[in-house]
Design a protein around this motif. Structure first.
Motif, PDB file in Angstrom:
ATOM      1  N   ASP A 176       0.858  -1.187   0.000  1.00 29.52           N
ATOM      2  CA  ASP A 176       0.000   0.000   0.000  1.00 29.52           C
ATOM      3  C   ASP A 176       0.893   1.235   0.000  1.00 29.52           C
ATOM      4  O   ASP A 176       2.071   1.156   0.351  1.00 29.52           O
ATOM      5  CB  ASP A 176      -0.907   0.013   1.236  1.00 29.52           C
ATOM      6  CG  ASP A 176      -2.095   0.953   1.073  1.00 29.52           C
ATOM      7  OD1 ASP A 176      -3.137   0.485   0.568  1.00 29.52           O
ATOM      8  OD2 ASP A 176      -1.978   2.132   1.437  1.00 29.52           O
ATOM      9  N   ARG A 177       0.312   2.366  -0.384  1.00 28.58           N
ATOM     10  CA  ARG A 177       1.074   3.628  -0.311  1.00 28.58           C
ATOM     11  C   ARG A 177       1.310   4.033   1.139  1.00 28.58           C
ATOM     12  O   ARG A 177       2.227   4.794   1.438  1.00 28.58           O
ATOM     13  CB  ARG A 177       0.339   4.738  -1.061  1.00 28.58           C
ATOM     14  CG  ARG A 177       0.289   4.513  -2.576  1.00 28.58           C
ATOM     15  CD  ARG A 177      -0.265   5.719  -3.312  1.00 28.58           C
ATOM     16  NE  ARG A 177      -0.328   5.475  -4.737  1.00 28.58           N
ATOM     17  CZ  ARG A 177       0.684   5.607  -5.587  1.00 28.58           C
ATOM     18  NH1 ARG A 177       1.862   5.982  -5.118  1.00 28.58           N
ATOM     19  NH2 ARG A 177       0.530   5.367  -6.865  1.00 28.58           N
ATOM     20  N   SER A 178       0.475   3.544   2.042  1.00 29.98           N
ATOM     21  CA  SER A 178       0.616   3.815   3.477  1.00 29.98           C
ATOM     22  C   SER A 178       1.258   2.615   4.144  1.00 29.98           C
ATOM     23  O   SER A 178       0.769   1.485   4.001  1.00 29.98           O
ATOM     24  CB  SER A 178      -0.763   4.087   4.085  1.00 29.98           C
ATOM     25  OG  SER A 178      -0.767   3.861   5.478  1.00 29.98           O
ATOM     26  N   HIS A 224     -11.715   3.766   4.700  1.00 30.80           N
ATOM     27  CA  HIS A 224     -11.545   2.890   3.538  1.00 30.80           C
ATOM     28  C   HIS A 224     -10.078   2.667   3.210  1.00 30.80           C
ATOM     29  O   HIS A 224      -9.266   3.578   3.282  1.00 30.80           O
ATOM     30  CB  HIS A 224     -12.243   3.510   2.328  1.00 30.80           C
ATOM     31  CG  HIS A 224     -12.028   2.752   1.058  1.00 30.80           C
ATOM     32  ND1 HIS A 224     -12.633   1.542   0.803  1.00 30.80           N
ATOM     33  CD2 HIS A 224     -11.265   3.025  -0.030  1.00 30.80           C
ATOM     34  CE1 HIS A 224     -12.247   1.105  -0.383  1.00 30.80           C
ATOM     35  NE2 HIS A 224     -11.426   1.986  -0.903  1.00 30.80           N
ATOM     36  N   TRP A 225      -9.742   1.449   2.860  1.00 28.82           N
ATOM     37  CA  TRP A 225      -8.420   1.128   2.321  1.00 28.82           C
ATOM     38  C   TRP A 225      -8.622   0.244   1.104  1.00 28.82           C
ATOM     39  O   TRP A 225      -9.527  -0.595   1.067  1.00 28.82           O
ATOM     40  CB  TRP A 225      -7.528   0.454   3.365  1.00 28.82           C
ATOM     41  CG  TRP A 225      -8.173  -0.685   4.094  1.00 28.82           C
ATOM     42  CD1 TRP A 225      -8.879  -0.621   5.259  1.00 28.82           C
ATOM     43  CD2 TRP A 225      -8.202  -2.053   3.682  1.00 28.82           C
ATOM     44  NE1 TRP A 225      -9.341  -1.867   5.604  1.00 28.82           N
ATOM     45  CE2 TRP A 225      -8.939  -2.768   4.656  1.00 28.82           C
ATOM     46  CE3 TRP A 225      -7.683  -2.747   2.587  1.00 28.82           C
ATOM     47  CZ2 TRP A 225      -9.169  -4.132   4.567  1.00 28.82           C
ATOM     48  CZ3 TRP A 225      -7.912  -4.111   2.502  1.00 28.82           C
ATOM     49  CH2 TRP A 225      -8.642  -4.788   3.481  1.00 28.82           C
ATOM     50  N   PRO A 226      -7.806   0.436   0.053  1.00 29.33           N
ATOM     51  CA  PRO A 226      -8.056  -0.254  -1.213  1.00 29.33           C
ATOM     52  C   PRO A 226      -7.315  -1.584  -1.320  1.00 29.33           C
ATOM     53  O   PRO A 226      -6.323  -1.835  -0.635  1.00 29.33           O
ATOM     54  CB  PRO A 226      -7.505   0.730  -2.244  1.00 29.33           C
ATOM     55  CG  PRO A 226      -6.346   1.383  -1.521  1.00 29.33           C
ATOM     56  CD  PRO A 226      -6.769   1.459  -0.074  1.00 29.33           C
ATOM     57  N   VAL A 233      -1.123   0.680   6.598  1.00 33.23           N
ATOM     58  CA  VAL A 233      -2.117  -0.129   5.879  1.00 33.23           C
ATOM     59  C   VAL A 233      -1.454  -1.347   5.252  1.00 33.23           C
ATOM     60  O   VAL A 233      -2.000  -2.452   5.264  1.00 33.23           O
ATOM     61  CB  VAL A 233      -2.856   0.714   4.819  1.00 33.23           C
ATOM     62  CG1 VAL A 233      -3.783  -0.166   3.971  1.00 33.23           C
ATOM     63  CG2 VAL A 233      -3.666   1.817   5.491  1.00 33.23           C
ATOM     64  N   ALA A 293      -4.896   3.135  11.316  1.00 29.16           N
ATOM     65  CA  ALA A 293      -5.175   3.305   9.884  1.00 29.16           C
ATOM     66  C   ALA A 293      -6.455   2.580   9.489  1.00 29.16           C
ATOM     67  O   ALA A 293      -7.255   3.089   8.696  1.00 29.16           O
ATOM     68  CB  ALA A 293      -3.994   2.791   9.063  1.00 29.16           C
ATOM     69  N   LEU A 294      -6.676   1.382  10.043  1.00 27.34           N
ATOM     70  CA  LEU A 294      -7.896   0.637   9.723  1.00 27.34           C
ATOM     71  C   LEU A 294      -9.134   1.371  10.247  1.00 27.34           C
ATOM     72  O   LEU A 294     -10.189   1.362   9.601  1.00 27.34           O
ATOM     73  CB  LEU A 294      -7.833  -0.764  10.333  1.00 27.34           C
ATOM     74  CG  LEU A 294      -6.801  -1.727   9.740  1.00 27.34           C
ATOM     75  CD1 LEU A 294      -6.781  -3.030  10.529  1.00 27.34           C
ATOM     76  CD2 LEU A 294      -7.103  -2.004   8.267  1.00 27.34           C
ATOM     77  N   LYS A 343      -2.515  -5.173   5.924  1.00 27.30           N
ATOM     78  CA  LYS A 343      -2.823  -6.117   4.849  1.00 27.30           C
ATOM     79  C   LYS A 343      -1.994  -7.387   4.985  1.00 27.30           C
ATOM     80  O   LYS A 343      -2.500  -8.505   4.782  1.00 27.30           O
ATOM     81  CB  LYS A 343      -2.551  -5.475   3.485  1.00 27.30           C
ATOM     82  CG  LYS A 343      -3.554  -4.414   3.072  1.00 27.30           C
ATOM     83  CD  LYS A 343      -3.168  -3.861   1.709  1.00 27.30           C
ATOM     84  CE  LYS A 343      -4.165  -2.835   1.205  1.00 27.30           C
ATOM     85  NZ  LYS A 343      -3.773  -2.319  -0.126  1.00 27.30           N
TER      86      LYS A 343
END
Length: 325
Positions: A155-157, A296-298, A160, A291-292, A164
């Protein structure tokens, strides 16, 4: 004259856990998340020098430790490791393919190999452990490798990406509930911030009387849970078994399934409660939980990070010609 040999650094990974845990069991990130660029460049230069002096053709992995701005070489392995495919996916380059050609005589120049800087994404490698298959076994990590696989989150973060990777390993971090905190004396100063984070997010912190007093001195509310040895019930084993604990943070003082600490860790595994056994891992987990909770996270495919890896669309099948045409 023959061209001067050169080496390419495929990637620099930073472990989240400190030295002392087997590298195959650690969580690690690409690119490094806390090392300054100047230090990363020194690490790259030292790795290239080692490759040249060892006359390596193909893949090589180096493990280094950093303390007080001094870089120590722990080990050098003139072979691929199971992190080679992880680094390949994190950088968008099949390094095994490049290494195989070099081993067969090609030069890095002829295959167009070059170092890849920041891709704009964080990739996190998380180890997968078989503890659920062995009830009662102490899950604390150490110098012996205990993992049986690994997964990846991108992820960019960074928080996150960490979350994941945990999900992929079957660990689902809670976004509310109770956190049981138990740390060895050497980790207690650092545990204050670890406890402050969940409290600020609305979690309740459960701990022993001594830890509770320390947290209270720093303005952090907690609930006292009786130690197993006192014989008072319900103790932490009861709470975990009854679904009253959603996360266990335990940095071990003693190892072994027969110790009180080992019983707590084993009960967490039996009850499918996430357990973290290092302060560094706990910090990362708290950031991931935050962060969660943020929303929303993709979900992204590797090809979304690296469009050049996408395969061309398959041609559509030709329609059959009409009968009698």
């Amino acid at each position: 004259s023959s061209p001067r040999p050169r080496a390419v650094v495929c990637g620099v990974m930073e472990h989240i856990e400190e030295a002392g845990i087997h590298s195959g069991d650690r969580t690690c990130t690409v690119p490094p998340y806390s090392l300054p660029p100047s230090l990363v460049n020194r690490i790259r230069a030292q790795a290239r020098t080692l490759a040249a002096r060892l006359r390596v053709r193909g893949l090589m992995n180096v493990q280094m430790a950093v303390k007080d701005d001094v870089v120590y070489v722990l080990e050098v392995n003139p072979r691929a490791s199971r992190t080679a495919p992880f680094v390949s996916k994190a950088k968008g380059i099949s390094w095994a393919n490049v290494a195989a050609k070099v081993m067969m005589g090609a030069s890095l120049d002829s295959v167009g190999a070059h170092e890849v800087d920041d891709t704009g994404f964080y990739s996190v490698k998380e180890s997968v452990f078989p503890f659920a298959k062995f009830p009662g076994v102490d899950v604390v990590l150490g110098p012996e490798m205990r993992s049986t696989g690994e997964v990846m989150g991108t992820d960019r973060s960074l928080p996150v990406a960490f979350a994941k990777a945990q999900m992929a390993a079957g660990v689902f971090l809670p976004t509310s509930g109770n956190v049981f905190l138990s740390v060895r004396d050497g980790d207690k100063p650092q545990s204050i911030e670890v406890a402050r984070s969940p409290v600020s997010m609305g979690f309740s912190v459960l701990c022993s009387d001594g830890t509770s007093r320390m947290l209270r001195d720093h303005g952090i509310a907690s609930t006292v849970v009786p130690k197993i040895a006192t014989g008072q019930r319900p103790n932490v084993l009861d709470l975990i078994a009854n679904g009253k604990v959603q996360l266990v943070v335990n940095t071990p003082t003693r190892k072994g399934g027969s110790t009180d600490e080992g019983r707590i860790r084993a009960q967490a595994v039996r009850s499918n409660v996430p357990i973290i056994t290092t302060i560094a891992g706990a910090r990362a987990a708290m950031q991931a939980i935050s962060a969660l909770r943020a929303g929303h996270w993709p979900v992204v495919a590797t090809q979304a990070c690296f469009p050049h890896l996408a395969r061309p669309a398959a041609p559509s099948p030709r329609a059959p010609a009409p009968v009698g045409a």
